[in-house]
Design an enzyme around this catalytic site. Sequence first.
Site, mmCIF file in Angstrom:
data_model
loop_
_atom_site.group_PDB
_atom_site.id
_atom_site.type_symbol
_atom_site.label_atom_id
_atom_site.label_comp_id
_atom_site.label_asym_id
_atom_site.label_seq_id
_atom_site.Cartn_x
_atom_site.Cartn_y
_atom_site.Cartn_z
ATOM 1 N N PHE A 58 -3.784 5.114 3.761
ATOM 2 C CA PHE A 58 -5.177 5.256 4.215
ATOM 3 C C PHE A 58 -5.438 4.586 5.548
ATOM 4 C CE2 PHE A 58 -5.707 0.973 2.412
ATOM 5 C CZ PHE A 58 -6.564 0.402 3.334
ATOM 6 N N LYS B 189 1.291 15.007 3.135
ATOM 7 C CA LYS B 189 0.366 14.628 2.049
ATOM 8 C C LYS B 189 -0.317 13.346 2.518
ATOM 9 C CE LYS B 189 -0.617 12.334 -1.053
ATOM 10 N NZ LYS B 189 -1.872 11.504 -1.041
ATOM 11 N N CYS C 121 -0.677 -2.746 8.650
ATOM 12 C CA CYS C 121 0.605 -3.245 8.138
ATOM 13 C C CYS C 121 1.211 -4.265 9.090
ATOM 14 C CB CYS C 121 1.572 -2.103 7.930
ATOM 15 S SG CYS C 121 1.900 -1.247 9.469
ATOM 16 N N GLU D 181 0.462 -9.287 -0.851
ATOM 17 C CA GLU D 181 -0.123 -8.641 0.326
ATOM 18 C C GLU D 181 -1.607 -8.413 0.025
ATOM 19 O OE1 GLU D 181 0.715 -4.471 1.188
ATOM 20 O OE2 GLU D 181 0.630 -4.894 3.325
HETATM 21 P P1 NAD Z 1 -0.499 3.386 -1.161
HETATM 22 O O1 NAD Z 1 0.903 3.027 -1.410
HETATM 23 O O2 NAD Z 1 -1.502 3.141 -2.223
HETATM 24 O O3 NAD Z 1 -0.604 4.963 -0.816
HETATM 25 C C1 NAD Z 1 0.242 5.569 0.125
HETATM 26 C C2 NAD Z 1 0.413 7.046 -0.241
HETATM 27 O O4 NAD Z 1 1.034 7.130 -1.525
HETATM 28 C C3 NAD Z 1 -0.906 7.792 -0.339
HETATM 29 O O5 NAD Z 1 -0.720 9.087 0.206
HETATM 30 C C4 NAD Z 1 -1.188 7.851 -1.842
HETATM 31 O O6 NAD Z 1 -1.878 9.011 -2.234
HETATM 32 C C5 NAD Z 1 0.204 7.851 -2.449
HETATM 33 N N1 NAD Z 1 0.263 7.134 -3.734
HETATM 34 C C6 NAD Z 1 -0.498 6.082 -4.142
HETATM 35 N N2 NAD Z 1 -0.121 5.667 -5.368
HETATM 36 C C7 NAD Z 1 0.896 6.469 -5.743
HETATM 37 C C8 NAD Z 1 1.722 6.531 -6.907
HETATM 38 N N3 NAD Z 1 1.543 5.694 -7.930
HETATM 39 N N4 NAD Z 1 2.663 7.474 -6.967
HETATM 40 C C9 NAD Z 1 2.862 8.342 -5.948
HETATM 41 N N5 NAD Z 1 2.107 8.327 -4.818
HETATM 42 C C10 NAD Z 1 1.141 7.405 -4.710
HETATM 43 O O7 NAD Z 1 -0.911 2.679 0.213
HETATM 44 P P2 NAD Z 1 -2.363 2.606 0.858
HETATM 45 O O8 NAD Z 1 -3.218 1.691 0.058
HETATM 46 O O9 NAD Z 1 -2.848 3.965 1.172
HETATM 47 O O10 NAD Z 1 -1.995 1.911 2.258
HETATM 48 C C11 NAD Z 1 -1.879 0.524 2.429
HETATM 49 C C12 NAD Z 1 -0.454 0.077 2.264
HETATM 50 O O11 NAD Z 1 0.390 0.750 3.201
HETATM 51 C C13 NAD Z 1 -0.265 -1.409 2.552
HETATM 52 O O12 NAD Z 1 0.633 -1.926 1.618
HETATM 53 C C14 NAD Z 1 0.332 -1.428 3.953
HETATM 54 O O13 NAD Z 1 1.089 -2.568 4.260
HETATM 55 C C15 NAD Z 1 1.179 -0.215 3.902
HETATM 56 N N6 NAD Z 1 1.477 0.278 5.229
HETATM 57 C C16 NAD Z 1 2.726 0.052 5.694
HETATM 58 C C17 NAD Z 1 3.058 0.468 6.971
HETATM 59 C C18 NAD Z 1 4.429 0.232 7.516
HETATM 60 O O14 NAD Z 1 4.707 0.772 8.565
HETATM 61 N N7 NAD Z 1 5.284 -0.522 6.868
HETATM 62 C C19 NAD Z 1 2.111 1.130 7.771
HETATM 63 C C20 NAD Z 1 0.838 1.342 7.241
HETATM 64 C C21 NAD Z 1 0.538 0.904 5.959
#
Ligand code: NAD
Length: 508
Positions: free
Chosen positions: A149, A173, A281, A382
Amino acid sequence: MKQITHWINGKSWVGDAPRHGKVFDPATGVQTGVVDFASIAEVDAAVAAATEAFPAWRATSLAKRTNALFALRELLAIHIDEVAAILTSEHGKVRADAAGEVARGLEVVEFACGIAQLLKGEFTENASTGVNVHSLRQPLGVVAGITPFNFPAMVPLWMFPLAIACGNTFVLKPSEKDPSASIFLAELVAEAGFPDGVFNVVQGDKVSVDRILTHPGIAAVSFVGSTAVARHVYETAAHEGKRVQALGGAKNHMVVLADADMGDAAEAAVSAGFGSAGERCMAASVLVAVGGCGDELVERIQARVSRLTVGNGANADSEMGPLVTVEHRDRVASYLGIGEAEGAKIAIDGRDHQVKGAPEGYWLGPCLLDEVTVDMRVYTDEIFGPVLSIIRVDTLDDALDLIERNGYGNGAAIFTNDGAAAQRFETEVAAGMVGINVAIPVPVSYYSFGGWNSSLFGDLHIYGPDGVQFYTRGKAVTSRWQNIRQHHASLAFPNATASEKEKHDSKK
Ligand code: NAD
């Protein structure tokens, strides 16, 4: 109320699945949209469109692909404010930050515009007598991207421009929390002249993600999100025989040595800790004050935060917007109580932050926790919000050791005027991206982005040269066109050393 739906085969695709998600404006708490959640059949339809588009797209000349990429670059630059407005309306980040997000994504399109140069292979003439060898990099087929997000435009742009430049077709997605930017991007991709089916979007949740991970028609998956989901994506997709890069969460340390300029370091800590409400992140979430500089840093941060404007991201004077959802705001805010119970000192408490005229917004002011120790949950978890922790240590060795023992390893920064200390930090720190007097060291698009340990599962980082490697596979070709018929069949491997030995033995 707007309906946000899929984009398949070059057009908007209204979902017929019964499941939907709600989309909110985080600054007002008002629901602004409904997003369709794809069924398995809808994911399959997107993969089918991408599969059909692949043969013609991979055969499209590099000149034509490059033209379309340049057109996309121009369209993105023209529409940067519109994309930024969409980001602010669903994510909450302030407009200038949102425009910066698009600009960082646009950089990757610019890198991809050089694809003709990037895909050049190697050539060796006369490897054996009359035998030449060359190498190729070829596209994989249909590849997918699953994005978080917090960067609804930039993270998709980290992936698809390079993937399609390499000749692949793509299924995105995006996050269900702020899905509109993905459709705007798809419209720009179509306008830029990419053929139907080259870029597709399916909206949804775990159902669509899990279908992507197991779909036999998808060759590779790029994921960015939290560590728990990154691990699931990596394990499942790798088990299905796919190439995977899964970028996870982070806990980034910003180390300040006592010789640093404290004014600059405090400004940088506020910017890196509270920019985008800490939902980055690469946000600094742990400030490591070395050699007794903690008190001065705390005072300076308190002074700067007292002048910081939290408000609707659409207002030009807002420096920090709301958090993305009410649930996330409450979860982040709960860490102040958790930290206090564990023995941390609340140096700035943002929990009662009010924004005039917007009582239902998901507000949380900047928060500073002092005297944090490594065993506390505020340090190990985190938090992903505007909560900055301060840990005080005596030496650079202590700081390096702390970072080494932390489970993540995305970014790490040092603020100092001591070149030798900075050089040592660069060499020894356990993180994939390092800043020296730079608090958020996100590499420019012609390098690659990626962390270590629980911040990345897979071998290759995202975008840049690693991105080209990830979205292509290698082939080495050995060819002979001279004297083909004069050759005697031999059942042994050709062996230049053996003939040298024969010559040597005959001279004896
Ligand atoms: P999230 O892991 O909840 O969701 C990421 C994606 O996975 C979304 O498209 C979501 O629909 C999907 N998803 C969520 N739960 C799922 C599940 N149980 N099974 C399968 N798919 C699932 O992450 P978020 O809350 O959207 O984003 C924040 C996180 O992303 C933080 O942990 C942040 O550190 C990380 N992030 C990392 C980077 C990087 O480059 N390392 C960059 C941006 C964000």
